[in-house]
Design a protein around this motif. Structure first.
Motif, PDB file in Angstrom:
ATOM      1  N   GLU A 251      39.367  59.085  39.098  1.00 35.99           N
ATOM      2  CA  GLU A 251      38.693  59.570  40.312  1.00 35.99           C
ATOM      3  C   GLU A 251      39.641  60.427  41.139  1.00 35.99           C
ATOM      4  O   GLU A 251      39.930  60.161  42.302  1.00 35.99           O
ATOM      5  N   LYS A 252      40.115  61.480  40.472  1.00 37.72           N
ATOM      6  CA  LYS A 252      41.057  62.431  41.074  1.00 37.72           C
ATOM      7  C   LYS A 252      42.354  61.748  41.507  1.00 37.72           C
ATOM      8  O   LYS A 252      42.875  61.959  42.596  1.00 37.72           O
ATOM      9  N   PHE A 253      42.877  60.915  40.599  1.00 41.49           N
ATOM     10  CA  PHE A 253      44.188  60.283  40.767  1.00 41.49           C
ATOM     11  C   PHE A 253      44.223  59.330  41.961  1.00 41.49           C
ATOM     12  O   PHE A 253      45.242  59.227  42.649  1.00 41.49           O
ATOM     13  N   THR A 254      43.121  58.624  42.202  1.00 43.14           N
ATOM     14  CA  THR A 254      43.097  57.649  43.296  1.00 43.14           C
ATOM     15  C   THR A 254      43.109  56.206  42.803  1.00 43.14           C
ATOM     16  O   THR A 254      43.458  55.302  43.566  1.00 43.14           O
ATOM     17  N   ARG A 255      42.716  55.967  41.536  1.00 44.55           N
ATOM     18  CA  ARG A 255      42.717  54.598  41.013  1.00 44.55           C
ATOM     19  C   ARG A 255      42.809  54.622  39.495  1.00 44.55           C
ATOM     20  O   ARG A 255      42.377  55.587  38.848  1.00 44.55           O
ATOM     21  N   LEU A 256      43.396  53.586  38.936  1.00 45.47           N
ATOM     22  CA  LEU A 256      43.429  53.400  37.473  1.00 45.47           C
ATOM     23  C   LEU A 256      42.608  52.153  37.176  1.00 45.47           C
ATOM     24  O   LEU A 256      43.043  51.036  37.496  1.00 45.47           O
ATOM     25  N   PRO A 257      41.436  52.293  36.594  1.00 44.78           N
ATOM     26  CA  PRO A 257      40.523  51.159  36.442  1.00 44.78           C
ATOM     27  C   PRO A 257      41.079  50.017  35.598  1.00 44.78           C
ATOM     28  O   PRO A 257      40.632  48.880  35.746  1.00 44.78           O
ATOM     29  N   PHE A 258      42.035  50.298  34.729  1.00 39.02           N
ATOM     30  CA  PHE A 258      42.573  49.252  33.860  1.00 39.02           C
ATOM     31  C   PHE A 258      43.812  48.585  34.449  1.00 39.02           C
ATOM     32  O   PHE A 258      44.309  47.590  33.911  1.00 39.02           O
ATOM     33  N   LEU A 259      44.344  49.104  35.561  1.00 43.24           N
ATOM     34  CA  LEU A 259      45.601  48.578  36.089  1.00 43.24           C
ATOM     35  C   LEU A 259      45.457  47.142  36.577  1.00 43.24           C
ATOM     36  O   LEU A 259      46.322  46.287  36.328  1.00 43.24           O
ATOM     37  N   SER A 260      44.343  46.836  37.258  1.00 44.86           N
ATOM     38  CA  SER A 260      44.150  45.469  37.765  1.00 44.86           C
ATOM     39  C   SER A 260      43.988  44.474  36.625  1.00 44.86           C
ATOM     40  O   SER A 260      44.450  43.329  36.717  1.00 44.86           O
ATOM     41  N   ASP A 261      43.342  44.896  35.513  1.00 49.58           N
ATOM     42  CA  ASP A 261      43.194  43.995  34.360  1.00 49.58           C
ATOM     43  C   ASP A 261      44.555  43.710  33.726  1.00 49.58           C
ATOM     44  O   ASP A 261      44.839  42.569  33.336  1.00 49.58           O
ATOM     45  N   LEU A 262      45.381  44.744  33.614  1.00 50.67           N
ATOM     46  CA  LEU A 262      46.730  44.534  33.062  1.00 50.67           C
ATOM     47  C   LEU A 262      47.524  43.591  33.955  1.00 50.67           C
ATOM     48  O   LEU A 262      48.245  42.705  33.475  1.00 50.67           O
ATOM     49  N   ALA A 263      47.384  43.760  35.274  1.00 47.59           N
ATOM     50  CA  ALA A 263      48.107  42.901  36.211  1.00 47.59           C
ATOM     51  C   ALA A 263      47.634  41.458  36.106  1.00 47.59           C
ATOM     52  O   ALA A 263      48.429  40.513  36.179  1.00 47.59           O
ATOM     53  N   ALA A 264      46.335  41.270  35.911  1.00 48.58           N
ATOM     54  CA  ALA A 264      45.788  39.916  35.808  1.00 48.58           C
ATOM     55  C   ALA A 264      46.320  39.196  34.574  1.00 48.58           C
ATOM     56  O   ALA A 264      46.564  37.980  34.604  1.00 48.58           O
ATOM     57  N   ARG A 265      46.525  39.927  33.475  1.00 48.07           N
ATOM     58  CA  ARG A 265      46.990  39.298  32.232  1.00 48.07           C
ATOM     59  C   ARG A 265      48.494  39.102  32.200  1.00 48.07           C
ATOM     60  O   ARG A 265      48.986  38.177  31.540  1.00 48.07           O
ATOM     61  N   HIS A 266      49.236  39.976  32.901  1.00 44.52           N
ATOM     62  CA  HIS A 266      50.698  39.956  32.742  1.00 44.52           C
ATOM     63  C   HIS A 266      51.460  39.678  34.029  1.00 44.52           C
ATOM     64  O   HIS A 266      52.655  39.373  33.955  1.00 44.52           O
ATOM     65  N   GLY A 267      50.816  39.794  35.150  1.00 43.31           N
ATOM     66  CA  GLY A 267      51.541  39.586  36.403  1.00 43.31           C
ATOM     67  C   GLY A 267      52.310  40.814  36.854  1.00 43.31           C
ATOM     68  O   GLY A 267      52.531  41.019  38.040  1.00 43.31           O
ATOM     69  N   ALA A 268      52.732  41.642  35.903  1.00 38.31           N
ATOM     70  CA  ALA A 268      53.437  42.881  36.206  1.00 38.31           C
ATOM     71  C   ALA A 268      52.952  43.961  35.250  1.00 38.31           C
ATOM     72  O   ALA A 268      52.718  43.691  34.059  1.00 38.31           O
ATOM     73  N   ALA A 269      52.772  45.168  35.747  1.00 45.42           N
ATOM     74  CA  ALA A 269      52.317  46.286  34.911  1.00 45.42           C
ATOM     75  C   ALA A 269      52.711  47.593  35.584  1.00 45.42           C
ATOM     76  O   ALA A 269      52.495  47.772  36.785  1.00 45.42           O
ATOM     77  N   HIS A 270      53.320  48.472  34.794  1.00 43.23           N
ATOM     78  CA  HIS A 270      53.722  49.777  35.323  1.00 43.23           C
ATOM     79  C   HIS A 270      53.213  50.862  34.382  1.00 43.23           C
ATOM     80  O   HIS A 270      53.461  50.800  33.168  1.00 43.23           O
ATOM     81  N   VAL A 271      52.494  51.824  34.949  1.00 44.77           N
ATOM     82  CA  VAL A 271      51.908  52.910  34.158  1.00 44.77           C
ATOM     83  C   VAL A 271      52.315  54.233  34.795  1.00 44.77           C
ATOM     84  O   VAL A 271      52.180  54.413  36.012  1.00 44.77           O
ATOM     85  N   GLY A 272      52.815  55.145  33.971  1.00 46.35           N
ATOM     86  CA  GLY A 272      53.184  56.462  34.480  1.00 46.35           C
ATOM     87  C   GLY A 272      52.608  57.568  33.621  1.00 46.35           C
ATOM     88  O   GLY A 272      52.736  57.528  32.390  1.00 46.35           O
ATOM     89  N   PHE A 273      51.956  58.539  34.258  1.00 51.53           N
ATOM     90  CA  PHE A 273      51.407  59.691  33.543  1.00 51.53           C
ATOM     91  C   PHE A 273      52.147  60.947  33.971  1.00 51.53           C
ATOM     92  O   PHE A 273      52.463  61.132  35.155  1.00 51.53           O
TER      93      PHE A 273
END
Length: 409
Positions: A251-273
Motif C-alpha cells: 500500500e505504497k510502502f506503508t505496511r507489510l501484510p506478512f510482517l505481523s505474522d512473522l513476528a507472531a511466530r518468531h518474536g523477532a523479524a526484520h525485512v529489508g527491500f
C-alpha cells in the motif's frame, strides 16, 4: 510510451538538432532556443513541466542548468569531442590551415588529445581551456587571443556562439557544431534512459528476510509478492519481485501484510527491500534496509531506495491494529526519512493550507528549498501514506499545472 524531449541551445543550432533527431525514437522534439547562454535557466524553468527529458546542444547550457539544480528529469548534452571535433579538423586541413597550432575551448584536454592522437595529428602546440561554471564568452575569447599572441596558434576552435562572434574579426575562428552522428547517438541514449525511468513498476526489487529460525510457512506468506525465494548465508532468505508489485502489496510502502505474522511466530523479524537501478544496486540497498530494520527494533521492515531514502514500516502499522490517531513526529520522521524539524514545519504548512492543499512550490517557499527538493519531499510523504495527490492547480506559471497534495501529518 509517448516521449517529449525538449531541445535547448542557441537559436541557430536547435533547428538542426531537431531536424536530425526526428527519427531517433522520440515522439516529439520541442525546440527551446535561446539567443544567449545567459537565458538557459529561464528556458529550462519554463520547459520543465512540458517535457519528459531535456537534450542540450552542448555542455555549457547543460552545466549551467545542473549547477542551478534545475534538472529533475533525464537530461544529456551532445558532446563536441570525437566525431564533431574530427570533422572540424578535417575541414581545416582541406582548406589548407595548420591544425598543429590550435586553441580549443570548453572540451576537456583528455578528450582533445585522444581525438588528435587517433587522427595521428601533433599535439605539442595544442592549447585547451576546459569549461567550468563562471567562464564567460569574453573569458574564452581572451584565452584564444592570448594563445595566438603568446603561443603562435593559428586557429581558434570554440564551442560557444557568443565567443565566436567576439573572435570572428580578430583571428581565424571555427565554431564547433554537433555532428549528425553525435546528435542521433545522444538522443537515442536519452530516449532509452527516459523510457527506463518511466517504467519504474518493472524495476527489480530485492528483499532480505532475517528470522531467528527457519520458517516452513515463509514461502506461503511471501506468495503475495509473486516472486521467488532463495537461501542466503546465515539463514537469511532473498526475495525477488518488482517495484510495482511491492508498492501495491505494501500500500505504497506503508505496511507489510506478512510482517505481523512473522513476528507472531518468531518474536523477532526484520525485512529489508532494496529498489535500485541494477540488480547489484538493489541487493546493496536491501542489505542497507535490513540492517536499518535491525536498528529500529525487534520487528520492523524497511524499504531503501536510491538518493538515501529509507522508509521504515513498524510492526504496529503492518498489523492493521494500530489505534487511529496522529503519528508521533519522531516515528514518522524515521519512517519517511526526513528530520523531525522539517516535519514540524510541514505540519504548520499543512495546517495553513488544509482546505486548498499544498504544492511543491508552497513547500519550497515554506522550507526555503528548491522545487526539485520539495517534489522529492512530497513523494516521500506520498509513499509513506500521509500525502495524497488530489489534482492540479495553476499558480501563475506557464506550462503544466503543479500537483496539489492533501497532507495529513
Amino acid at each position: 510510451m509517448a516521449l517529449t524531449v525538449g531541445v535547448i541551445g542557441p537559436e541557430d543550432l536547435v533547428p538542426k538538432v531537431v531536424a536530425v533527431g526526428g527519427s531517433s525514437g522520440a515522439d516529439r522534439l520541442v525546440p527551446l532556443p535561446y539567443r544567449h547562454e545567459d537565458e538557459t535557466l529561464d528556458v529550462v524553468a519554463r520547459a520543465q513541466a512540458d517535457v519528459d527529458a531535456l537534450l542540450f546542444t552542448g555542455v555549457v547550457p547543460h552545466t549551467l542548468a545542473t549547477a542551478a539544480g534545475l534538472l529533475d528529469r533525464p537530461a544529456m548534452y551532445v558532446p563536441y569531442n570525437g566525431a564533431t571535433l574530427l570533422r572540424a579538423l578535417v575541414e581545416l586541413l582541406r582548406l589548407g590551415h595548420d591544425v598543429s597550432r590550435i586553441s580549443i575551448d570548453t572540451l576537456r584536454r583528455s578528450e582533445v588529445m585522444e581525438t588528435l592522437t587517433e587522427a595521428k595529428l601533433p599535439t605539442e602546440h595544442v592549447h585547451v581551456l576546459p569549461y567550468r561554471p563562471g567562464l564567460t564568452s569574453q573569458d574564452l575569447a581572451e584565452f584564444h587571443l592570448t594563445a595566438r599572441d603568446k603561443k603562435q596558434t593559428r586557429v581558434a576552435l570554440t564551442c560557444l556562439g557568443s565567443a565566436f562572434h567576439l573572435l570572428d574579426h580578430e583571428m581565424h575562428a571555427v565554431r564547433l557544431a554537433p555532428s549528425r552522428h553525435s546528435i542521433r547517438s545522444t538522443l537515442q541514449a536519452l530516449v532509452l534512459a527516459t523510457a527506463g525511468a518511466h517504467s519504474g513498476d518493472a524495476q527489480v526489487a530485492l528483499g532480505i528476510v532475517d528470522l531467528p529460525a527457519a520458517d516452513s510457512e515463509l514461502a506461503a506468506d511471501l506468495r503475495v509478492l509473486g516472486g521467488s525465494l532463495a537461501d542466503l548465508p546465515h539463514g537469511e532468505r532473498l526475495v525477488v519481485t518488482t517495484r510495482g508489485v511491492l508498492e501495491e502489496v505494501s500500500e505504497k510502502f506503508t505496511r507489510l501484510p506478512f510482517l505481523s505474522d512473522l513476528a507472531a511466530r518468531h518474536g523477532a523479524a526484520h525485512v529489508g527491500f532494496g529498489l535500485g537501478r541494477t540488480a547489484a544496486e538493489a541487493e546493496s540497498l536491501a542489505r542497507r534496509a535490513v540492517n536499518r530494520a535491525r536498528s529500529v527494533g525487534p520487528v520492523a521492515g524497511v524499504v531503501s531506495m536510491t538518493d538515501d531514502v529509507d522508509i521504515v514500516i513498524d510492526a504496529e502499522r503492518s498489523s492493521g491494529t494500530a489505534v487511529p490517531g496522529p503519528e508521533s513526529t519522531v516515528m514518522l520522521a524515521r519512517r519517511v526519512g526526513l528530520n523531525a524539524t522539517t516535519l514540524d514545519r510541514l505540519r504548520e504548512l499543512a495546517a495553513q493550507d488544509a482546505d486548498e492543499g499544498i504544492t511543491a512550490l508552497r513547500v519550497a517557499e515554506h522550507l526555503d528549498v528548491q522545487q526539485r527538493t520539495a517534489r522529492r519531499i512530497l513523494k516521500r510523504l506520498e509513499r509513506a501514506g500521509v500525502a495524497v495527490p488530489t489534482g492540479s492547480r495553476q499558480e501563475g506559471q506557464t506550462g503544466r499545472p503543479p500537483i496539489v497534495y492533501r497532507v495529513r501529518l
